[in-house]
Design an enzyme around this catalytic site. Structure first.
Site, PDB file in Angstrom:
ATOM      1  N   SER A 100       0.828  -1.208   0.000  1.00  0.00           N
ATOM      2  CA  SER A 100       0.000   0.000   0.000  1.00  0.00           C
ATOM      3  C   SER A 100       0.863   1.259   0.000  1.00  0.00           C
ATOM      4  O   SER A 100       0.488   2.283  -0.555  1.00  0.00           O
ATOM      5  CB  SER A 100      -0.920  -0.001   1.222  1.00  0.00           C
ATOM      6  OG  SER A 100      -1.850  -1.060   1.140  1.00  0.00           O
ATOM      7  N   GLU A 132      -4.957  -3.319  -4.818  1.00  0.00           N
ATOM      8  CA  GLU A 132      -5.318  -1.978  -5.327  1.00  0.00           C
ATOM      9  C   GLU A 132      -5.618  -1.011  -4.187  1.00  0.00           C
ATOM     10  O   GLU A 132      -6.418  -0.093  -4.328  1.00  0.00           O
ATOM     11  CB  GLU A 132      -6.520  -2.045  -6.284  1.00  0.00           C
ATOM     12  CG  GLU A 132      -6.421  -3.064  -7.393  1.00  0.00           C
ATOM     13  CD  GLU A 132      -5.247  -2.832  -8.325  1.00  0.00           C
ATOM     14  OE1 GLU A 132      -4.618  -1.782  -8.236  1.00  0.00           O
ATOM     15  OE2 GLU A 132      -4.953  -3.731  -9.127  1.00  0.00           O
TER      16      GLU A 132
END
Length: 380
Positions: free
Chosen positions: A125, A353
């Site tokens: 992330s 994502e």
């Protein structure tokens, strides 16, 4: 009309493969072969669905974000691993003319496969924390490091690899994207996961990449990476919405036919509330996704809305599949039904994502710093 056409295609052409896909996966094989997928893509092409987001100058339909969202919702109704042909990663359009001939056009034509290689063991992330190095040596760059959880990494002919070319600048001008052919020396290793998603670890040991293989500009890689990730955030809940609708209908049908203590379980309030909550959350996700897609189509900054759609939609899908499994009881837990398969697949949607935690961080930061006012979008 597009929605109906895709729904019919999914029902008639894709769903019949579901039992075969489940059988292949249970036996450790890919759900479908590349030849089978290509045959289905040719059928879709005959209906006009080829390169749905590819510019018309490259032979695509260029349907735009709104239509793409609707199409992804319909494709989500099945777990058969299918995607329309004739498309390429959005950042590959930054190729120069010579690179287009070697990379972009072959991908669009289905002759080559690419993969997006940003994530590392210490940078998921926190994409700005990548450590893969690229050191200049004459007219080449030498890459060393590892990428992990790379979708299509085991099948790709080349990778879009992000590496640090200037440690001092870091993400602010010190990361560059390289087009790296497998023949240049990187290798991939399969990563086994909870679901059927089979990502790869890519290992680079003194891989020499010509200067001419820089995608975009030297130091412009981080912005390219964020463009790629931003596109995918609202696509995930779009697909999750289609899956949740299919699963909910399975739950409704089962609840009406399953009898306990002399009555269908559909008459039980506990079951009714699970069905009602699922329907409400599915409908809420639909409008969150469509808003994010609409903003993208209007060339507005949709990052805030895409994060909201990703956060809510990914969690919605996980809640719905859990309820549907519960309604089916023991049968839902078996591999005889596809529910457990969706259950395993959907769990990763809250991670890749951008994790749930990153989406919450982005949403809160935008509000606290005043980038977004409550009740408004970023460019309202």
């Amino acid at each position: 009309m597009v929605q109906r056409t895709i729904r019919d295609f999914v029902r008639k052409e894709l769903m019949p493969y579901e039992q075969q896909v489940l059988k292949n996966e249970r036996e450790g094989r890919p759900g479908m072969s590349r030849e089978e997928i290509r045959a289905l893509q040719d059928k879709a092409k005959a209906l006009g669905f080829w390169g749905i987001n590819t510019p018309e100058e490259y032979g695509g339909a260029d349907l735009g974000p709104m239509m793409t969202a609707i199409i992804q919702m319909e494709l989500g109704r099945t777990f058969v691993p299918f995607g329309f042909g004739g498309s390429a990663d959005n950042i590959l359009y930054y190729c120069n003319e010579e690179q287009k001939e070697r990379y972009l056009l072959p991908v669009i034509n289905g002759e080559r496969r690419s993969c997006f290689a940003l994530t590392e063991p210490g940078a998921g992330s926190d994409a700005a924390n990548i450590r893969m190095s690229a050191v200049k040596d004459g007219d080449h760059w030498v890459l060393n490091g590892e990428k992990v959880f790379i979708t299509n990494g085991n099948e790709a002919d080349f990778a879009m690899v992000f590496a640090v070319t200037d440690k001092e600048k870091g993400a602010r001008g010190g990361v560059t994207c390289f087009l790296v052919d497998r023949e240049m020396g990187w290798r991939s290793e399969y990563i086994h996961t909870l679901g059927e998603w089979g990502p790869a670890s890519l290992v680079f040991e003194n891989v020499r990449v010509p200067e001419e293989n820089i995608l975009g500009e030297l130091g412009g890689g981080f912005n390219l990476g964020m463009q790629w990730i931003g596109q995918g955030r609202w696509m995930i809940p779009a697909r999750g919405l289609g899956a949740a609708e299919r699963l909910l209908q399975m739950a409704i049908d089962h609840a009406k036919s399953r009898v306990t203590f002399g009555k269908p379980i559909a008459d039980r309030q506990a079951i009714q509330w699970m069905i009602a909550d699922s329907a409400v959350e599915i409908e809420a996700t639909r409008w969150l996704v469509l808003k994010a897609a609409w903003m993208s189509e209007q060339k507005l900054d949709n990052r805030h809305d895409a994060s909201i759609a990703k956060l809510y939609g990914a969690n919605m899908a996980n809640r719905v599949v859990d309820r549907v499994l519960q309604i089916h009881g023991g049968m839902g837990y078996t591999k005889e039904l596809p529910i457990e398969r969706w259950y395993r697949e959907m769990r990763v949607w809250r991670i890749f994502e951008g994790t749930d935690e990153i989406q919450r961080f982005i949403i809160a930061r935008n509000l606290l710093r005043g980038h977004v006012k409550v009740g408004e979008s970023m460019e309202q």
